[in-house]
Scaffold this motif. Structure first.
Motif, PDB file in Angstrom:
ATOM      1  N   UNK A 165       0.822  -1.214   0.000  1.00 17.97           N
ATOM      2  CA  UNK A 165       0.000   0.000   0.000  1.00 17.97           C
ATOM      3  C   UNK A 165       0.858   1.268   0.000  1.00 17.97           C
ATOM      4  N   UNK A 166       2.138   1.135   0.373  1.00 21.81           N
ATOM      5  CA  UNK A 166       3.008   2.309   0.349  1.00 21.81           C
ATOM      6  C   UNK A 166       3.274   2.797  -1.073  1.00 21.81           C
TER       7      UNK A 166
ATOM      8  N   UNK B  99      -4.549  -5.157   0.423  1.00 22.11           N
ATOM      9  CA  UNK B  99      -5.660  -5.248  -0.520  1.00 22.11           C
ATOM     10  C   UNK B  99      -6.982  -5.626   0.139  1.00 22.11           C
ATOM     11  N   UNK B 100      -7.194  -4.999   1.300  1.00 19.21           N
ATOM     12  CA  UNK B 100      -8.530  -4.879   1.879  1.00 19.21           C
ATOM     13  C   UNK B 100      -9.193  -6.154   2.388  1.00 19.21           C
ATOM     14  N   UNK B 101      -8.416  -7.192   2.668  1.00 15.78           N
ATOM     15  CA  UNK B 101      -9.013  -8.290   3.421  1.00 15.78           C
ATOM     16  C   UNK B 101      -8.665  -8.022   4.886  1.00 15.78           C
ATOM     17  N   UNK B 102      -9.653  -8.052   5.769  1.00 14.34           N
ATOM     18  CA  UNK B 102      -9.349  -7.771   7.171  1.00 14.34           C
ATOM     19  C   UNK B 102      -8.401  -8.822   7.733  1.00 14.34           C
TER      20      UNK B 102
ATOM     21  N   UNK C   1     -12.619 -10.604  -2.125  1.00 15.99           N
ATOM     22  CA  UNK C   1     -12.594  -9.291  -1.452  1.00 15.99           C
ATOM     23  C   UNK C   1     -11.604  -8.351  -2.146  1.00 15.99           C
ATOM     24  N   UNK C   2     -10.422  -8.859  -2.458  1.00 19.10           N
ATOM     25  CA  UNK C   2      -9.406  -7.997  -3.058  1.00 19.10           C
ATOM     26  C   UNK C   2      -9.808  -7.542  -4.450  1.00 19.10           C
ATOM     27  N   UNK C   3     -10.428  -8.446  -5.196  1.00 15.74           N
ATOM     28  CA  UNK C   3     -10.854  -8.045  -6.546  1.00 15.74           C
ATOM     29  C   UNK C   3     -11.947  -6.982  -6.455  1.00 15.74           C
TER      30      UNK C   3
END
Ligand SMILES: *Cc1c(COP(=O)(O)O)cnc(C)c1O
Length: 458
Positions: A241-242, A265-268, A305-307
């Motif tokens: 994410x950086x 990529x947004x999976x908790x 989730x990531x997609x």
């Protein structure tokens, strides 16, 4: 709080099994001697038990969670909605492939997007976590050297600032770990690297931005030195994410990369929940990637989730991840510089490290005390005492999803705690003051965990 076994009473509870409507069959050999002592509670008691447990926890939905190198960011709920769709949850890994074409489209599309974001040519979604990805990537490197009849390449070079999983994965994959010192900026010491490479070099593992939050300005030269010696370059992209959408490991000269879908990529994540550590590589390594291993398609719902996340952001949105992560970190770093020493005073990437060495010498208040003090203000502590090369370290990663007001409040709290250290150190030694758990014995918790309920018996 009471454990579930200490709630309820004999005979209480609710059986959810329907009446038996087939002939009863007595199982013989594997039968238990006595019925298991399951909790006997009503639904009300059960619901209260879980609610009480939930209140003892702190998550991203409770407040600011700046745990460095962990990317505890807010993950859009729509990702969960997509992952809960019947067509995704109702499949079986052994189903004929022509009946799961929609799911294959999900994995193929995600693979393509991640290739584009990392600058790689092929990706496997098999590994279930970052460390699992490292292990997979290293075995890919090993397979390559063996296939080239070059099994003498047995060493993996790892900088001393590396995430702990790097040397651990290299050792597990059967490599010898060669640690090299960082230079005074926390980056790779080029002379140390030149001295370390040779005919026995299998590769280099690098996190860039590194664990002190700095982007190594010599990255192209670093990967060049390793390639020249015949080694391969592994990029630990757990915290992509950086740089997401702004810079690509493939363009920096890396051959293999892993990502943490459960960070960037947004999976908790947290609590050992399902994650994914996809591994990407350049074309020439493609044939050495694993085929089906982890439940055939990896942790598939994490991929969904990531997609979903990437489709929502789109091509224009992805660079915003990196830009906001970096902006937020530098904003806090600048504000906190008024009272705290930075371990490295350069423009940082997604996180930065403070050293409380001086504060501790002058006031007796340690990084641990300040971290515990933050808990009283409803903020999760940052990562403490890591990386190991920084004394009294607090590593702060605000992430890209926090608004300015939250960052301002956290800075106010930290600046106030620095003042408190001068005026009332005892108060901070005793923090947190009003939480169910204050300062657990962490060593005992790790070495002698109590994982079974013994019903008062020995
Ligand atoms: C989190 C992290 C890892 C390990 O990821 P896991 O999913 O916890 O195994 C590896 N490298 C870096 C830089 C990390 O931040």
């Amino acid at each position: 709080m009471k454990l579930i076994f200490e709630r309820g009473a004999e005979g209480r509870g609710l059986s959810l099994l329907p009446e038996n409507d087939v002939p009863a069959y007595e199982i013989q050999s594997p039968k238990r001697a006595a019925a298991p002592r399951l909790p006997q509670v009503s639904e009300t008691e059960l619901s209260r038990h879980y609610t009480e447990l939930e209140k003892q926890c702190f998550g991203v939905n409770d407040g600011f969670y700046p745990l460095g190198s962990c990317t505890m960011k807010y993950n859009p709920k729509v990702d969960e909605d997509a992952a809960a769709l019947k067509g995704f949850t109702g499949i079986h890994p052994l189903q004929p492939e022509d009946t799961v074409q929609g799911c294959r489209e999900v994995t193929d599309t995600l693979e393509r997007y991640l290739c584009e974001i990392t600058g790689m040519d092929a990706i496997t979604l098999q590994p279930a976590a970052g460390a699992h990805g490292e292990f997979t990537g290293l075995l890919t490197i090993k397979a390559y050297h063996h296939a080239k009849n070059d099994p003498g390449r047995t060493k993996i070079i790892v900088p001393d600032s590396a995430h702990g999983t790097n040397p651990a994965s290299a050792a597990m994959a059967g490599f010898q770990v060669v640690s090299i010192d960082s230079d005074e900026n926390g980056c790779v010491d080029l002379d140390a690297l030149r001295a370390a490479v040779g005919e026995d070099t299998a590769g280099l593992m690098l996190t860039n931005p590194n664990t002190v939050g700095l982007f190594d300005p010599n990255i192209a030269e670093i990967t060049g030195i390793v390639h020249q010696a015949g080694g391969l370059c592994y990029y630990d992209g757990a915290n992509l994410n950086a740089i997401a959408g702004v810079a690509r490991p493939g363009d920096m000269g890396f051959d293999v990369v892993h990502l943490n879908l459960h960070k960037s990529f947004a999976a908790p994540h947290g609590g050992g929940g399902p994650g994914a550590g996809p591994v990407g590589c350049k074309e020439f390594l493609k044939e050495y990637l694993p085929k089906h291993m982890k439940a055939f398609y990896g942790n598939f719902l994490v991929a969904v989730k990531s997609l979903t996340y990437l489709l929502m952001l789109g091509r224009e949105g992805v660079p915003e991840i990196g830009k906001n992560a970096v902006l937020n970190a530098n904003y806090m770093k600048k504000k906190l510089s008024a009272a705290y020493d930075m371990a490295y005073d350069h423009t940082c990437m997604h996180e930065f490290v403070m050293t409380l060495s001086k504060l501790k010498k002058e006031t007796g208040v340690s990084a641990l005390d300040v971290a515990k003090g933050m808990i009283d203000h409803g903020i999760h502590p940052p990562t403490m005492y890591f990386p190991l090369i920084v004394d009294e370290a607090l590593m702060i990663e605000p992430t890209e999803t926090e608004p300015r007001e939250v960052l301002d409040h956290a800075c106010e709290v930290l600046l106030e705690l620095a003042k408190k250290a001068e005026t009332d150190p005892e108060y901070l030694h005793g923090a947190p003051h009003d939480r169910p758990i204050g300062r657990p014995d962490e060593v005992a918790a790790a070495r002698k965990p109590v994982l079974r309920y013994s019903f008062g018996e020995k």
